[in-house]
Design an enzyme around this catalytic site. Structure first.
Site, PDB file in Angstrom:
ATOM      1  CG  ASP A   8      -1.914   1.086   1.264  1.00  0.00           C
ATOM      2  OD1 ASP A   8      -2.147   1.707   0.208  1.00  0.00           O
ATOM      3  OD2 ASP A   8      -2.485   1.332   2.347  1.00  0.00           O
ATOM      4  CG  ASP A 103      -2.954   3.718  -3.032  1.00  0.00           C
ATOM      5  OD1 ASP A 103      -4.061   3.201  -3.233  1.00  0.00           O
ATOM      6  OD2 ASP A 103      -2.587   4.164  -1.939  1.00  0.00           O
ATOM      7  CD  GLU A 104      -5.408  -0.662  -0.677  1.00  0.00           C
ATOM      8  OE1 GLU A 104      -5.872  -1.663  -0.146  1.00  0.00           O
ATOM      9  OE2 GLU A 104      -6.045   0.399  -0.822  1.00  0.00           O
TER      10      GLU A 104
HETATM   11 MG    MG Z   1      -2.439   3.946   0.147  1.00  0.00          MG
END
Ligand code: MG
Length: 352
Positions: A8, A103-104
């Site tokens: 993350d 983003d993960e």
């Molecule tokens: Mg994040």
């Protein structure tokens, strides 16, 4: 036993902005819409968070909490580019990658032979590669099951990793607050607290049937998670090319006005709801109507257009029905085609 890493990025959008503009370093910064346009924040950096600024907070409130907050508009095209660079790094370790957002992602590194197969060292290497090559920090969680990897990636944030080895799974869950479980929101958690359920160990000892009768589907989810059962695989998803909704009727329909009202009142709101999250990242390239007739022949009519247009959908429906030569309709669907990087065509639709 699987080895799963959840990576993350830390305050992703805003970190990219600060990386690209040194004037923003060591200042409270957020990406979001302006106060004048009644905007909300998408992400804020850790300095801003110290003032109580949070994601999804209206910009006007964020500015009350942190008057020096520097607001920057988002640059989705840049975030998408960086996201693909991060993905290229992931692919050095495994092809089993499930992105949850820009983003993960979950990575299954069970078969990865690097670092003698140590998931901890693999995760460290992923994070340091991201830092060295992209000048951004990431956090990672490592566990034998999916949801624990996600819980773990949050524990040493930012720029940290947390490992839950197989022999620590039970004790970790025992002491884990239920609100940490993905899917347990604020309202649910308050309900659980009222029933004196705070930690994993409180749920584990309960009877599954009773939990289900009290909490329904959530009861089963809670019990599974608290018992360490989460065999959901990592889903290797391709870029979504279209979003669609459709309905098969209990009885075939021939009346165009009924089909029209089903399209407008049932299918369209559902499509709009599903479209919201995807349209942030992709534009609309076309809209379309699918009709399956009583003899199972199927036809699709599409129109290149950059918005969801009700009148145009009704016109497409009329044309599609016309192709049936009076046959009744057993299924009606509508969809939007999303613009994509390489513009391949692929259909993913949802059954109701
Ligand atoms: Mg994040």
């Amino acid at each position: 036993m699987r080895k799963i890493i959840h990576v993350d990025m830390d305050a992703f959008f805003v970190s990219v902005e600060i990386r690209d503009n040194p004037d923003l370093v060591n200042k409270p910064v957020a990406v979001g819409g302006s106060k004048q346009s009644r905007g909300v924040l998408s992400t804020s950096n850790y300095i801003a968070r110290q003032y109580g600024v949070k994601s999804a907070m209206p910009t006007s409130i964020a500015l009350q909490k942190c008057p020096n907050l520097i607001l920057v508009p988002g640059r989705m095209d840049v975030y998408k580019l960086v996201s693909s660079q991060i993905r290229e790094i992931f692919e050095r370790y495994t092809n089993i990658i499930e992105p949850l957002s820009l983003d993960e992602a979950y990575l299954d590194v069970t078969e990865c032979k690097l670092f003698d197969g140590s998931a901890t060292l693999i995760a460290q290497d992923i994070c340091s590669s991201i830092y060295k090559e992209l000048n951004l920090t990431a956090s990672a969680g490592i566990a034998p099951i999916k949801f624990l990897a996600k819980v773990a990636s949050d524990l040493n944030k930012p720029n940290g990793i947390f490992v839950i080895p197989p022999n620590h799974v039970d004790s970790f869950i025992d002491d884990m607050e239920l609100r940490k479980i993905p899917g347990v929101g604020k309202v649910t958690n308050e309900k659980l607290l009222r029933d004196n359920l705070r930690y994993g160990r409180d749920v584990k000892v309960l009877n599954l049937e009773k939990l289900i009768s009290k909490y329904g589907k959530l009861g089963k989810l809670l019990w599974d998670r608290c018992s360490g059962n989460d065999d959901r695989p990592i889903i290797i998803s391709r870029e979504r090319k279209s979003i669609g909704v459709e309905r098969t009727f209990p009885e075939d329909i021939s009346d165009l006005s009924i089909l029209n009202s089903i399209l407008i009142e049932k299918l369209l709101p559902e499509l709009q709801k599903r479209a919201i999250t995807h349209l942030i990242e992709n534009g609309i390239g076309k809209i379309g109507v699918k009709v399956k007739f009583s003899d199972f022949h199927q036809t699709t009519k599409e129109l290149s257009i950059n918005r969801i247009d009700e009148a145009a959908l009704c016109e497409l429906l009329k044309e599609a029905i016309g192709r049936g030569g009076g046959k009744k309709v057993r299924l009606l669907g509508i969809h939007i085609g999303l613009l994509s990087r390489n513009d391949e065509v692929e259909q993913i639709s949802f059954e109701w």
